[in-house]
Design a protein around this motif. Structure first.
Motif, mmCIF file in Angstrom:
data_model
loop_
_atom_site.group_PDB
_atom_site.id
_atom_site.type_symbol
_atom_site.label_atom_id
_atom_site.label_comp_id
_atom_site.label_asym_id
_atom_site.label_seq_id
_atom_site.Cartn_x
_atom_site.Cartn_y
_atom_site.Cartn_z
ATOM 1 N N SER A 65 0.862 -1.188 0.000
ATOM 2 C CA SER A 65 0.000 0.000 0.000
ATOM 3 C C SER A 65 0.896 1.236 0.000
ATOM 4 O O SER A 65 2.126 1.131 0.100
ATOM 5 N N TRP A 70 5.626 4.809 2.214
ATOM 6 C CA TRP A 70 6.013 5.837 3.202
ATOM 7 C C TRP A 70 7.142 5.317 4.084
ATOM 8 O O TRP A 70 8.128 5.990 4.337
ATOM 9 N N PHE A 92 -3.140 12.830 6.368
ATOM 10 C CA PHE A 92 -2.085 11.994 5.786
ATOM 11 C C PHE A 92 -0.703 12.450 6.233
ATOM 12 O O PHE A 92 0.156 11.623 6.545
ATOM 13 N N ASP A 172 5.345 12.998 -0.384
ATOM 14 C CA ASP A 172 4.256 12.038 -0.593
ATOM 15 C C ASP A 172 3.387 12.576 -1.724
ATOM 16 O O ASP A 172 2.721 13.601 -1.561
HETATM 17 C C1 LIG Z 1 -4.085 7.171 0.190
HETATM 18 C C2 LIG Z 1 -2.992 7.975 0.744
HETATM 19 C C3 LIG Z 1 -2.037 7.437 1.608
HETATM 20 C C4 LIG Z 1 -2.105 6.042 2.152
HETATM 21 O O1 LIG Z 1 -2.051 5.072 1.168
HETATM 22 P P1 LIG Z 1 -2.515 3.578 1.523
HETATM 23 O O2 LIG Z 1 -2.411 2.875 0.204
HETATM 24 O O3 LIG Z 1 -3.905 3.683 2.051
HETATM 25 O O4 LIG Z 1 -1.572 3.038 2.528
HETATM 26 C C5 LIG Z 1 -1.005 8.248 2.026
HETATM 27 N N1 LIG Z 1 -0.909 9.525 1.628
HETATM 28 C C6 LIG Z 1 -1.827 10.089 0.808
HETATM 29 C C7 LIG Z 1 -1.662 11.516 0.405
HETATM 30 C C8 LIG Z 1 -2.883 9.327 0.346
HETATM 31 O O5 LIG Z 1 -3.796 9.894 -0.469
#
Ligand SMILES: *Cc1c(COP(=O)(O)O)cnc(C)c1O
Length: 399
Positions: A65, A70, A92, A172
């Motif tokens: 995921s 991260w 987030f 991110d």
């Molecule tokens: C969706 C999202 C995440 C988390 O991703 P997962 O696949 O749910 O672990 C992290 N940062 C941002 C900005 C997101 O939109």
């Protein structure tokens, strides 16, 4: 549960709608991930992701995921005790901070009201004050999916360069990549983190790290423990088109097709489409007399719009009515925004009529939930999409 006909509207800001072409591309027998057929696929998706991130450097693809990607960024580039600056743009950013804390990073978290992107001046002030360069990284969220506000990585890069601070820039772009313009190399980003289920139009299950030479060197010098996420082990295997462990073969088939689709449309057109759908959505919200959560004009996201409900109205009750009556999923308010906002996802596999269907569902839902609002948001959005034709023909009809 009521029986629904037609197609479900999945309008949360990720996971997003998966195009039929991508679904069909994944409908393949799973092959030997050490055989020649896989090697071809492996090289194709690595090259495709370099084009998507706009980088000449390796892109590491994980079966994970976004959260895994991260963690990968942290364990490769940083060590326990390292000082980092992060901007609290929303939920987030907060979750990434929480992972950083688990890995014993010394986090300076710049607080905010969750209604704007990262405050570049505040970041620059921290860097400026850090004369002995204790800050090892600045970490920001490009598209804060919990609020619909974007941050501007290139502005942070400019600040780092102006101050001549050697900290890594880590971004991110999990929900930004594939929907908003993003340039890993040109913006001087050291580590970019992404995932498959947002702008890239795939099911959940792939995580990505794009890396600069400087980030690779930092990882090489980093002696802290990591295994599954180790960039250098994966890059070494990637040179022969394979992975150190079993990759998510069928998602990679889908990824290859998704990038073909984006390149057929043209990346510039993909980004312009998202910008336009964001503008149309905000026009609808304004016409309804409601408030968009993001309050900085330059920070509005083209990927999603978070809408505030008036005091005393529960956004989750509204969302539930929309789901029951119109078979449409809207995004919930996360953490401190729970019940206060709902989020309209307009990213990924999307077009004008899907947006109009979405906004119609919202407008009808506002009525059903007795949320005080004006009608005409849908019409205002049509005006943006048609360049004012809807308003003109309405005037003609009235005349
Ligand atoms: C969706 C999202 C995440 C988390 O991703 P997962 O696949 O749910 O672990 C992290 N940062 C941002 C900005 C997101 O939109």
């Amino acid at each position: 549960m009521a029986v629904h006909t037609g197609r479900h509207f999945l309008q949360i800001p990720g996971p997003t709608n998966v195009p039929d072409r991508v679904l069909r591309a994944m409908d393949m027998p799973t092959i030997d991930h050490r055989g020649p057929e896989f090697t071809e696929l492996g090289f194709a998706v690595m090259a495709a992701m370099q084009r998507v991130f706009q980088t000449k450097n390796p892109v590491i693809i994980y079966p994970s995921s976004g959260t895994g990607a991260w963690e990968a960024a942290i364990v490769n580039a940083l060590s326990p005790g390292d000082k980092v600056v992060m901007a609290e743009t929303g939920q987030f950013a907060t979750l990434w901070r929480n992972i950083a804390l688990k890995f014993k990073l010394d986090v300076d978290f710049i607080a905010s009201d969750w209604r704007a992107g990262a405050d570049v001046a505040a970041i620059a002030a921290k860097l400026d004050a850090d004369k002995d360069h204790r800050i090892k990284a600045v970490m920001i969220v490009h598209n804060e999916t919990s609020t619909g506000c974007v941050s501007h990585p290139h502005e942070v890069r400019k600040a780092l360069d102006r101050i001549k601070h050697p900290a890594l820039l880590m971004v991110d772009t999990i929900s930004g990549l594939g929907s908003l313009d993003y340039r890993h190399d040109a913006w001087g980003v050291d580590v970019s983190v992404a995932g498959s289920q947002k702008g890239l139009m795939l099911p959940p299950g792939l995580g990505f790290n794009a890396v600069s030479d400087k980030a690779l060197a930092a990882a090489k010098a980093n002696t802290s423990i990591r295994s599954y996420w180790d960039w250098h082990e994966i890059i070494a295997a990637n040179t022969s088109g394979s992975w150190p462990y079993t990759p998510a073969t069928n998602l990679l088939y889908g990824l290859k097709e998704a990038v073909v689709m984006m390149e057929e449309e043209g990346f510039a057109n993909v980004f312009a489409r998202h910008t336009r759908h964001g503008e149309a959505t905000r026009a609808a919200v304004r016409a309804w007399g409601l408030e968009v959560l993001c309050k900085v004009e330059a920070d509005h996201s083209g990927a999603l719009t978070a809408v505030m409900l008036p005091e005393g109205h529960d956004a989750d009750h509204f969302r539930q009515l929309v789901l029951e009556n119109f078979d449409m999923s809207l995004g919930t308010g996360l953490a401190k925004l729970k019940g206060r906002i709902f989020r309209i996802g307009h990213l990924g596999h999307f077009n004008d009529l899907m947006l109009m269907g979405t906004l119609s569902g919202v407008e009808m839902g506002l009525g059903l939930a007795n949320v005080p609002h004006r009608q005409g948001g849908v019409l205002a959005a049509m005006d943006v999409l048609t360049g004012g034709q809807a308003a003109q023909s309405k005037q003609k009809a009235v005349a």
